[in-house]
Design an enzyme around this catalytic site. Structure first.
Site, mmCIF file in Angstrom:
data_model
loop_
_atom_site.group_PDB
_atom_site.id
_atom_site.type_symbol
_atom_site.label_atom_id
_atom_site.label_comp_id
_atom_site.label_asym_id
_atom_site.label_seq_id
_atom_site.Cartn_x
_atom_site.Cartn_y
_atom_site.Cartn_z
ATOM 1 N N TYR A 129 -4.864 3.685 7.502
ATOM 2 C CA TYR A 129 -6.258 3.206 7.427
ATOM 3 C C TYR A 129 -7.019 3.570 8.702
ATOM 4 O O TYR A 129 -6.936 4.709 9.152
ATOM 5 C CB TYR A 129 -6.315 1.682 7.190
ATOM 6 N N TYR B 48 -2.460 -2.443 -10.644
ATOM 7 C CA TYR B 48 -2.499 -2.253 -9.178
ATOM 8 C C TYR B 48 -1.692 -3.348 -8.461
ATOM 9 O O TYR B 48 -0.889 -3.058 -7.569
ATOM 10 C CB TYR B 48 -3.965 -2.228 -8.706
ATOM 11 N N LYS C 211 0.592 3.482 -2.929
ATOM 12 C CA LYS C 211 -0.534 4.413 -3.100
ATOM 13 C C LYS C 211 -0.071 5.873 -3.012
ATOM 14 O O LYS C 211 -0.648 6.753 -3.629
ATOM 15 C CB LYS C 211 -1.608 4.124 -2.039
ATOM 16 N N VAL D 154 1.087 -3.873 3.713
ATOM 17 C CA VAL D 154 1.039 -5.199 4.337
ATOM 18 C C VAL D 154 2.311 -6.027 4.105
ATOM 19 O O VAL D 154 2.431 -7.134 4.626
ATOM 20 C CB VAL D 154 -0.217 -6.024 3.926
ATOM 21 N N SER E 196 0.801 -1.241 0.000
ATOM 22 C CA SER E 196 0.000 0.000 0.000
ATOM 23 C C SER E 196 0.827 1.281 0.000
ATOM 24 O O SER E 196 0.276 2.357 -0.247
ATOM 25 C CB SER E 196 -0.921 0.027 1.214
HETATM 26 N N1 GLN Z 1 -1.763 -5.399 -2.247
HETATM 27 C C1 GLN Z 1 -2.453 -5.238 -1.014
HETATM 28 C C2 GLN Z 1 -3.952 -5.359 -1.209
HETATM 29 O O1 GLN Z 1 -4.452 -4.810 -2.106
HETATM 30 C C3 GLN Z 1 -2.128 -3.919 -0.404
HETATM 31 C C4 GLN Z 1 -2.870 -3.686 0.894
HETATM 32 C C5 GLN Z 1 -2.059 -3.039 1.958
HETATM 33 O O2 GLN Z 1 -0.835 -2.948 1.911
HETATM 34 N N2 GLN Z 1 -2.748 -2.636 2.988
HETATM 35 O O3 GLN Z 1 -4.639 -6.012 -0.476
#
Ligand code: GLN
Length: 305
Positions: A241, A189, A64, A259, A61
């Site tokens: 988040y 993505y 992003k 993650v 993430s």
């Molecule tokens: N690739 C992961 C997903 O889309 C990224 C989520 C994350 O890092 N929180 O679930």
């Protein structure tokens, strides 16, 4: 500084056993949950690292942040924020529930999965291949590391299991938020999430944002200042988040987690920090990583509040 970092690492190590490597992407489960590292780069050009700061991990993430920045540079803020909002959700990163609210008609912010997928659709390029090439090129530019690439095993693992993200994308297509081919978009993505970096790369990126988008080495404006301000504001309110509020209280700096266990933090006008600790809490944030950052924030008085 070296000593404080070492103490932060020791402190963080006490918390890694409380978390687990991300289980829902099978390839990520193989990563040792005891890994922990941190690297700092100051705007004076000093750099310090301890622990596993040279280990590569997928940024997930954290991508992003880069994709939002590039989308803003490609399209300008009006077009981007027409498609994605800038409000915190209080929901998990992969939540679908608020997408149905008629009053919103768009994902709440670019740091949750739905908002990030919508943001990726705005990256310029004639097809998905060109879009991901541009994203990787941008990651190399902002990190100053020309060798950054994609971890194919992690990408494939998520492509095989990423049905939640597919549902978010198809739902947004049904509402007219996404106009593009969903399968092509979702692979861009998944690939951006599978880009690999080290704590050093993240610290370098953090330093660039804290220096208002000006490259420390060349003095060149890589990202417009107005855009680094927008992106770091959204990192502050939404970067962790549904733990963003708690993180603002405990650490108090713009940051983004992933993650894969990484956290990118940027302390305005001071320094950039890269953290790696794949043991995650139930919200998907690095247990040891957050503890190291909160230790450092206290020791170096980093909170912006
Ligand atoms: N690739 C992961 C997903 O889309 C990224 C989520 C994350 O890092 N929180 O679930």
């Amino acid at each position: 500084m070296e000593k404080i970092l070492q103490q932060a690492l020791e402190h963080g190590k006490k918390y890694t056993h409380l978390g687990k490597s991300a289980g829902y992407i099978p390839e990520l489960q193989k990563v040792p949950a005891t890994d922990l590292g941190i690297y700092i780069e100051t705007l004076e050009g000093d750099a310090y690292g301890v622990g596993d700061y040279e280990k590569k991990f997928t940024i997930q993430s954290i991508s992003k942040v880069l994709v939002l920045t590039l989308a803003l540079m490609d399209n300008g803020p009006d077009k981007v924020f027409e498609k994605v909002g800038m409000e915190a959700t209080g929901d998990p990163f992969n939540s679908i529930v608020k997408l149905e609210l008629k009053s919103l008609q768009k994902p709440l912010n670019p740091m949750i999965n739905a908002g990030a997928i919508a943001t990726t659709s705005l990256i310029g390029g004639k097809d998905g291949t060109e879009q991901i090439e541009r994203i990787v090129e941008f990651a190399r530019l902002v990190s100053g590391n020309a060798s950054i690439g994609i971890n194919e095993a992690v990408y494939k693992s998520e492509a095989q299991t990423g049905d939640r993200n597919r549902s978010l994308a198809y739902f947004m297509k049904s509402c007219g938020v996404i106009l593009e081919d969903v399968e092509a978009l979702i692979h861009v993505y998944f690939k951006q999430c599978a880009m690999e970096m080290t704590c050093k790369d993240l610290a370098r990126i953090g330093a660039l944002y804290s220096n208002n988008g000006i490259c420390l080495e060349t003095g060149k404006q890589i990202i417009p200042k107005s855009i680094t301000r927008m992106v770091t504001a959204i990192m502050t309110t939404c970067g962790l988040y549904d733990a963003s509020g708690e993180f603002a209280v405990q650490v108090g700096v713009p940051a983004k987690s992933g993650v894969g266990g990484g956290i990118l933090a940027t302390v305005p006008n001071k320094l950039g920090i890269g953290v790696y600790g794949p043991a995650l809490d139930e919200k998907g944030n690095s247990t040891g990583g957050i503890k190291m950052l909160s230790y450092l924030s206290d020791a170096l008085e980093l909170s912006i509040f």
